[in-house]
Motif scaffolding. Sequence first.
Motif, PDB file in Angstrom:
ATOM      1  N   ASN A 202       1.016  -1.197   0.022  1.00 33.65           N
ATOM      2  CA  ASN A 202       0.019   0.105  -0.149  1.00 33.65           C
ATOM      3  C   ASN A 202       0.866   1.390  -0.066  1.00 33.65           C
ATOM      4  O   ASN A 202       0.356   2.442   0.273  1.00 33.65           O
ATOM      5  CB  ASN A 202      -1.070   0.176   1.156  1.00 33.65           C
ATOM      6  CG  ASN A 202      -1.926  -1.174   0.918  1.00 33.65           C
ATOM      7  OD1 ASN A 202      -2.365  -1.539   0.015  1.00 33.65           O
ATOM      8  ND2 ASN A 202      -2.373  -1.746   2.466  1.00 33.65           N
ATOM      9  N   SER A 203       2.231   1.064  -0.255  1.00 31.57           N
ATOM     10  CA  SER A 203       2.837   2.451  -0.545  1.00 31.57           C
ATOM     11  C   SER A 203       2.808   3.047  -1.745  1.00 31.57           C
ATOM     12  O   SER A 203       2.919   2.289  -2.831  1.00 31.57           O
ATOM     13  CB  SER A 203       4.531   2.185  -0.066  1.00 31.57           C
ATOM     14  OG  SER A 203       5.146   3.094  -0.104  1.00 31.57           O
ATOM     15  N   GLU A 204       3.058   4.240  -1.779  1.00 29.02           N
ATOM     16  CA  GLU A 204       2.876   5.078  -3.142  1.00 29.02           C
ATOM     17  C   GLU A 204       4.299   5.421  -3.625  1.00 29.02           C
ATOM     18  O   GLU A 204       4.565   6.082  -4.316  1.00 29.02           O
ATOM     19  CB  GLU A 204       1.755   6.072  -3.240  1.00 29.02           C
ATOM     20  CG  GLU A 204       0.585   5.692  -2.773  1.00 29.02           C
ATOM     21  CD  GLU A 204      -0.361   6.835  -3.101  1.00 29.02           C
ATOM     22  OE1 GLU A 204       0.066   8.079  -3.314  1.00 29.02           O
ATOM     23  OE2 GLU A 204      -1.889   6.776  -2.245  1.00 29.02           O
ATOM     24  N   MET A 205       5.237   5.412  -2.487  1.00 35.02           N
ATOM     25  CA  MET A 205       6.634   5.948  -2.817  1.00 35.02           C
ATOM     26  C   MET A 205       7.772   5.176  -3.716  1.00 35.02           C
ATOM     27  O   MET A 205       8.668   5.792  -4.173  1.00 35.02           O
ATOM     28  CB  MET A 205       7.111   6.018  -1.390  1.00 35.02           C
ATOM     29  CG  MET A 205       6.306   6.731  -0.415  1.00 35.02           C
ATOM     30  SD  MET A 205       5.604   8.400  -0.958  1.00 35.02           S
ATOM     31  CE  MET A 205       7.104   9.375  -1.390  1.00 35.02           C
ATOM     32  N   ASP A 206       7.571   3.983  -3.618  1.00 31.65           N
ATOM     33  CA  ASP A 206       8.659   3.025  -4.437  1.00 31.65           C
ATOM     34  C   ASP A 206      10.020   3.506  -4.062  1.00 31.65           C
ATOM     35  O   ASP A 206      10.981   3.801  -4.669  1.00 31.65           O
ATOM     36  CB  ASP A 206       8.403   3.321  -5.920  1.00 31.65           C
ATOM     37  CG  ASP A 206       9.163   2.444  -6.639  1.00 31.65           C
ATOM     38  OD1 ASP A 206       9.562   1.374  -6.500  1.00 31.65           O
ATOM     39  OD2 ASP A 206       9.824   2.899  -7.957  1.00 31.65           O
ATOM     40  N   TRP A 207      10.538   3.197  -2.682  1.00 29.73           N
ATOM     41  CA  TRP A 207      11.592   3.476  -2.237  1.00 29.73           C
ATOM     42  C   TRP A 207      12.347   1.975  -1.962  1.00 29.73           C
ATOM     43  O   TRP A 207      12.338   1.685  -0.954  1.00 29.73           O
ATOM     44  CB  TRP A 207      11.445   4.074  -0.535  1.00 29.73           C
ATOM     45  CG  TRP A 207      11.078   5.650  -0.831  1.00 29.73           C
ATOM     46  CD1 TRP A 207      10.811   6.502  -1.636  1.00 29.73           C
ATOM     47  CD2 TRP A 207      10.759   6.109   0.581  1.00 29.73           C
ATOM     48  NE1 TRP A 207      10.414   7.439  -1.121  1.00 29.73           N
ATOM     49  CE2 TRP A 207      10.401   7.685   0.262  1.00 29.73           C
ATOM     50  CE3 TRP A 207      10.932   5.974   1.965  1.00 29.73           C
ATOM     51  CZ2 TRP A 207      10.078   8.698   0.996  1.00 29.73           C
ATOM     52  CZ3 TRP A 207      10.743   7.047   2.802  1.00 29.73           C
ATOM     53  CH2 TRP A 207      10.193   8.258   2.248  1.00 29.73           C
TER      54      TRP A 207
ATOM     55  N   TYR B 113       7.103   7.782  12.433  1.00 30.06           N
ATOM     56  CA  TYR B 113       8.243   7.104  12.295  1.00 30.06           C
ATOM     57  C   TYR B 113       8.367   6.434  13.570  1.00 30.06           C
ATOM     58  O   TYR B 113       8.163   6.820  14.514  1.00 30.06           O
ATOM     59  CB  TYR B 113       9.574   8.554  12.329  1.00 30.06           C
ATOM     60  CG  TYR B 113       9.698   9.037  10.854  1.00 30.06           C
ATOM     61  CD1 TYR B 113      10.915   8.907  10.324  1.00 30.06           C
ATOM     62  CD2 TYR B 113       8.865   9.962  10.468  1.00 30.06           C
ATOM     63  CE1 TYR B 113      10.929   9.587   8.962  1.00 30.06           C
ATOM     64  CE2 TYR B 113       8.928  10.562   9.447  1.00 30.06           C
ATOM     65  CZ  TYR B 113      10.184  10.541   8.628  1.00 30.06           C
ATOM     66  OH  TYR B 113      10.365  11.240   7.548  1.00 30.06           O
ATOM     67  N   MET B 114       8.878   5.092  13.264  1.00 32.22           N
ATOM     68  CA  MET B 114       9.125   4.584  14.537  1.00 32.22           C
ATOM     69  C   MET B 114      10.632   3.901  14.371  1.00 32.22           C
ATOM     70  O   MET B 114      10.992   3.621  13.299  1.00 32.22           O
ATOM     71  CB  MET B 114       8.139   3.247  14.746  1.00 32.22           C
ATOM     72  CG  MET B 114       6.765   3.579  14.813  1.00 32.22           C
ATOM     73  SD  MET B 114       5.278   2.577  14.417  1.00 32.22           S
ATOM     74  CE  MET B 114       5.431   2.662  12.465  1.00 32.22           C
TER      75      MET B 114
ATOM     76  N   LYS C 197       4.970   5.326   8.249  1.00 39.80           N
ATOM     77  CA  LYS C 197       3.762   4.962   8.111  1.00 39.80           C
ATOM     78  C   LYS C 197       2.848   6.352   7.936  1.00 39.80           C
ATOM     79  O   LYS C 197       2.824   7.128   8.620  1.00 39.80           O
ATOM     80  CB  LYS C 197       3.052   4.051   8.908  1.00 39.80           C
ATOM     81  CG  LYS C 197       3.944   2.599   8.958  1.00 39.80           C
ATOM     82  CD  LYS C 197       2.874   1.705   9.863  1.00 39.80           C
ATOM     83  CE  LYS C 197       4.136   0.418   9.749  1.00 39.80           C
ATOM     84  NZ  LYS C 197       3.508  -0.733   8.906  1.00 39.80           N
ATOM     85  N   SER C 198       1.956   6.164   6.857  1.00 39.50           N
ATOM     86  CA  SER C 198       1.053   7.423   6.665  1.00 39.50           C
ATOM     87  C   SER C 198       0.084   6.876   5.514  1.00 39.50           C
ATOM     88  O   SER C 198       0.484   5.503   5.097  1.00 39.50           O
ATOM     89  CB  SER C 198       1.658   8.748   6.159  1.00 39.50           C
ATOM     90  OG  SER C 198       2.385   8.469   4.818  1.00 39.50           O
ATOM     91  N   LYS C 199      -0.934   7.739   5.081  1.00 42.28           N
ATOM     92  CA  LYS C 199      -1.845   7.450   4.036  1.00 42.28           C
ATOM     93  C   LYS C 199      -1.095   6.852   2.784  1.00 42.28           C
ATOM     94  O   LYS C 199      -1.367   6.072   2.073  1.00 42.28           O
ATOM     95  CB  LYS C 199      -2.771   8.405   3.660  1.00 42.28           C
ATOM     96  CG  LYS C 199      -3.601   8.889   4.930  1.00 42.28           C
ATOM     97  CD  LYS C 199      -4.761   9.930   4.493  1.00 42.28           C
ATOM     98  CE  LYS C 199      -5.371  10.529   5.517  1.00 42.28           C
ATOM     99  NZ  LYS C 199      -6.162  11.488   5.346  1.00 42.28           N
ATOM    100  N   LYS C 200       0.051   7.612   2.557  1.00 43.88           N
ATOM    101  CA  LYS C 200       0.886   7.143   1.227  1.00 43.88           C
ATOM    102  C   LYS C 200       2.140   6.368   1.477  1.00 43.88           C
ATOM    103  O   LYS C 200       2.537   6.072   0.664  1.00 43.88           O
ATOM    104  CB  LYS C 200       1.208   8.535   0.567  1.00 43.88           C
ATOM    105  CG  LYS C 200       0.110   9.524   0.191  1.00 43.88           C
ATOM    106  CD  LYS C 200       0.774  10.592  -0.690  1.00 43.88           C
ATOM    107  CE  LYS C 200      -0.429  11.476  -1.304  1.00 43.88           C
ATOM    108  NZ  LYS C 200       0.066  12.689  -1.763  1.00 43.88           N
TER     109      LYS C 200
END
Length: 141
Positions: free
Chosen positions: A23-28, A109-110, A127-130
């Motif tokens: 569910n991440s939109e970042m592609d990190w 952030y954790m 973690k967040s919405k994106k």
Amino acid sequence: MKEISKLFKNVDKLVFMSSSMGNSEMDWNYSGTGKTSVICEDNKIFFLDRITIDDRLSYEDKKMWILNDNDVLEFWHYRNNEYEKIFTFSKWEPNTLIAGEYICGDDVYMGRVEADNSDIIFIIEIKSKKKNELIKYKYFK
């Protein structure tokens, strides 16, 4: 805490990995290796990281760790031309330090630091919405 301090002072290499989870939109999704220079000043330990990512991009990163007398470890990250406090590690589990959450905008952030006889693994979850990211730094001699 003194054992971790000794480990921090003796590292000079690192392996870096970032992963975007479900569910991440970042592609990190990156990996790299590098070297770190360690500078000690009183109760502060500075990490000056030089990382080569995916064998093509060079990246420099600065971190500061502060070891307090009351068995608390603080992590500060260099950004916007100054060090910013991100984590306070005060919860101990066997060979692991757990930090309280750090909030930056919509991101939570954790962090945790895992240590064994010669390696330090610094793990950050964002973690967040994106975002649903996992970042790992493994430091060693």
